[in-house]
Design a protein around this motif. Structure first.
Motif, short mmCIF file in Angstrom:
data_model
loop_
_atom_site.label_atom_id
_atom_site.label_comp_id
_atom_site.label_asym_id
_atom_site.label_seq_id
_atom_site.Cartn_x
_atom_site.Cartn_y
_atom_site.Cartn_z
N SER A 83 15.73 2.14 0.39
CA SER A 83 14.89 1.08 -0.17
C SER A 83 15.75 -0.04 -0.76
N LEU A 115 17.16 -2.36 1.92
CA LEU A 115 16.16 -3.31 2.42
C LEU A 115 15.92 -4.42 1.42
N LYS A 135 18.77 -6.65 1.45
CA LYS A 135 19.07 -7.12 2.81
C LYS A 135 20.54 -6.87 3.15
N GLU A 147 16.12 -8.29 9.95
CA GLU A 147 15.47 -7.65 8.82
C GLU A 147 14.23 -6.89 9.27
N ALA A 148 13.52 -7.44 10.29
CA ALA A 148 12.34 -6.76 10.82
C ALA A 148 12.72 -5.44 11.49
N LYS A 193 13.37 -2.86 8.79
CA LYS A 193 12.13 -2.37 8.19
C LYS A 193 11.42 -1.40 9.13
N GLU A 194 11.46 -1.70 10.44
CA GLU A 194 10.82 -0.82 11.42
C GLU A 194 11.47 0.56 11.41
N SER A 206 13.18 1.89 8.91
CA SER A 206 12.87 2.51 7.62
C SER A 206 11.48 3.13 7.62
N ASP A 207 10.50 2.40 8.15
CA ASP A 207 9.13 2.92 8.20
C ASP A 207 9.05 4.18 9.06
#
Length: 544
Positions: free
Chosen positions: A469, A472, A475, A527-528, A531-532, A534-535
């Motif tokens: 976390s 992210l 960044k 960054e996207a 996040k993908e 990480s999810d």
């Protein structure tokens, strides 16, 4: 009697309908309409003027007709006020530019406007457009004729065709092409404008010797089969017209004709499975150095595809064979493409990154490149040799710090490393002394020392989740890579956790491949993307 009543009622109904239509027609006024020229040439324009005696309200344009073969464009509006015999007269003049795009005889339907709740329409006018070749006369510019030439009339799917644009002039004055107004017809094609230097030459048209000047060239690659239209488009041209001592510039739109091209499907006979669509004649060359490398370090190789054909759409060479414990990534590099006769020639380079994951002799596989040759109407496949590497141990998947050794095997001591080691030793001794003093004080007071339990599995996962976390939020891609790498490694060693995973093992492999592609293959991760990933990890159940 009943029939008579029905006829009377029916007659009354028709009378009411007729009366309503007459009233509605009476409410629509017809404006004074004027077309400056009743006949023009292709590419030439004329002015349509509509004059309306109107009130003070805003004039709203309700309907402007579309006429195939004509381009009707609104130019502007002008209000006029006059005093006649003590009374005020107010009028509005609306102007439109009408340009002929194709030869033919046309009728321009009424244009409809609304003002103060009333409708006003223009009068229908007729226009003749002559000379489908697009020849125009532009004062001092002399005769001007556009021309489009297709390098081929019949091609295979994926085979490039060149579309060349010319202007034929009588040389009566200076002509300047200000802009390309409309691009060529491109439905069913991939279009690229390409530089080509072609000198002026002479051409004979209708018994006249004209100068033919090349304007530009487009390379079109068909993406669908059948009879396709291409060419077309238009440019804005200005030519100098001299009136005695003074000179003026005339501006005109030059419209080019379209041409038909037949696109054939690729033959099914001999077609390789999953054929990528390369069309032309090509060669393939593989280059890499044979020096020994360490495990998990990268080796770069270059593949060059050179030849003639669909170079803009060349697919990546296909990788096959090789050992399982080696990763191979392919990225497209530079393209160098030019015109050669009536086709395209050049080369496309690809960068191959090889990452061996063990020591010893490693086979990284080979590459194949299938293509269709329109000349002999058959399929061919190019192949490289295997990429053979000698790998020694000691490599790591990330940056490392240690002592360097030269070729003789002697250790090169770095003063910075020595200072760090000394500080670590001093810190360790200081920590031991402090702990022993604290332990002595506790024992002297009769207290018991609580043994610290080893870090629990859940604590490790919570720490990794916090780091994920944090990376992210900050960044921080470096922290993100390291954290995800640790999470994947930790998950592989936790049999209870692995059983709970909602994400299949191949999905975790894909995540690992994306990390390696970024770290070792020179790829990028947005960054996207972070996040993908990480999810996906949080949904997998690793942290539960």
């Amino acid at each position: 009697m009943m029939i008579s009543d029905i006829l009377k009622k029916t007659g009354s109904m028709f009378f009411v309908i007729f009366l309503c239509a007459a009233v509605a027609e009476a409410q629509v006024k017809t404006a004074e309409t004027d077309l400056a020229k009743s006949a023009i040439e292709v590419g030439e324009s004329t002015t349509l003027t509509i004059r309306i005696t109107s009130g003070t309200g805003d004039m709203k344009q309700v309907q402007v007709p579309r006429v195939s073969g004509l381009d009707i464009t609104y130019s502007g509006m002008q209000r006029s006020f006059q005093f006649i015999n003590g009374k005020t007269w107010q009028g509005v003049s609306l102007t439109y530019t009408v340009t002929g795009e194709k030869k033919g005889s046309y009728k321009i339907p009424p244009l409809v406007f609304e003002q103060d709740g009333a409708f006003i329409k223009s009068r229908e006018v007729s226009l003749i457009v002559k000379n489908a070749s697009g020849r125009t006369t532009s004062g001092g510019g002399g005769t001007v004729m556009p021309e489009v030439v297709l390098s081929k009339k019949k091609v295979y799917l994926g085979e490039p065709v060149l579309v060349r644009y010319y202007l034929l002039t009588s040389g009566g004055g200076s002509i300047n092409i200000e802009a390309i107004e409309k691009q060529p017809e491109a439905r069913g094609f991939m279009v690229n404008r390409i530089e080509e230097n072609r000198g002026d030459d002479m051409a004979s048209r209708d018994g006249n010797e004209l100068i033919r000047s090349h304007l530009y060239t487009f390379a079109l690659i068909p993406t669908q089969t059948g009879s396709l239209e291409t060419g077309g488009g238009s440019v804005i041209m200005s030519a100098e017209r001299r009136d005695g001592f003074f000179g003026m510039m005339d501006r005109k739109r030059i419209i080019f004709d379209t041409g038909s091209l037949e696109v054939l499907p690729l033959p099914e006979k001999g077609k390789p499975a999953d054929f990528p669509g390369n069309v032309g004649t090509f060669t393939m060359k593989l280059d890499y150095d044979r020096e020994t490398l360490k495990a998990f370090n990268e080796k770069r190789a270059t593949i060059t595809i050179e030849g003639e054909g669909s170079l803009y759409l060349v697919a990546k060479p296909l990788h096959e064979g090789g050992d399982r414990d080696v990763r191979v990534l392919v990225e497209e590099g530079e393209k160098d493409i030019s015109v050669s006769g009536d086709t395209l020639k050049g080369k496309v380079t690809f960068t191959v990154t090889v990452i061996p994951e063990r020591e010893g002799s490693v086979n990284a596989g080979r590459f194949i490149f299938p293509y269709f040759n329109p000349a002999d109407k058959s399929y061919h496949t190019l192949k490289t040799g295997d990429i053979l590497l000698e790998v020694k141990g000691g490599g790591k998947s990330g940056p490392h710090m240690g002592f360097d050794t030269d070729s003789s095997g002697s250790v090169d001591f770095n003063p910075l490393y020595i200072a760090i080691i000394v500080l670590l030793v001093v810190g360790s001794i200081t920590g031991i002394v402090i702990w022993e003093r604290r332990r002595y004080r506790i024992i002297s007071r009769g207290e018991t020392i609580k043994e610290e339990k080893p870090e629990q599995e859940s604590d490790v996962l919570k720490s990794l989740e916090r780091d994920l976390s944090a990376s992210l939020f900050k960044k921080d891609s470096d922290l993100f890579f390291k954290t995800v790498d640790r999470i994947l490694g930790h998950a592989a060693g936790l049999s209870p956790a692995v059983k709970k995973l909602k994400v299949p093992g191949d999905e975790l492999d894909k995540i690992r491949d994306r990390l390696y592609a970024t770290r070792f293959g020179g790829g990028t991760m947005s960054e996207a993307d972070m996040k993908e990933i990480s999810d996906s990890l949080k949904k997998s159940g690793i942290f539960s």
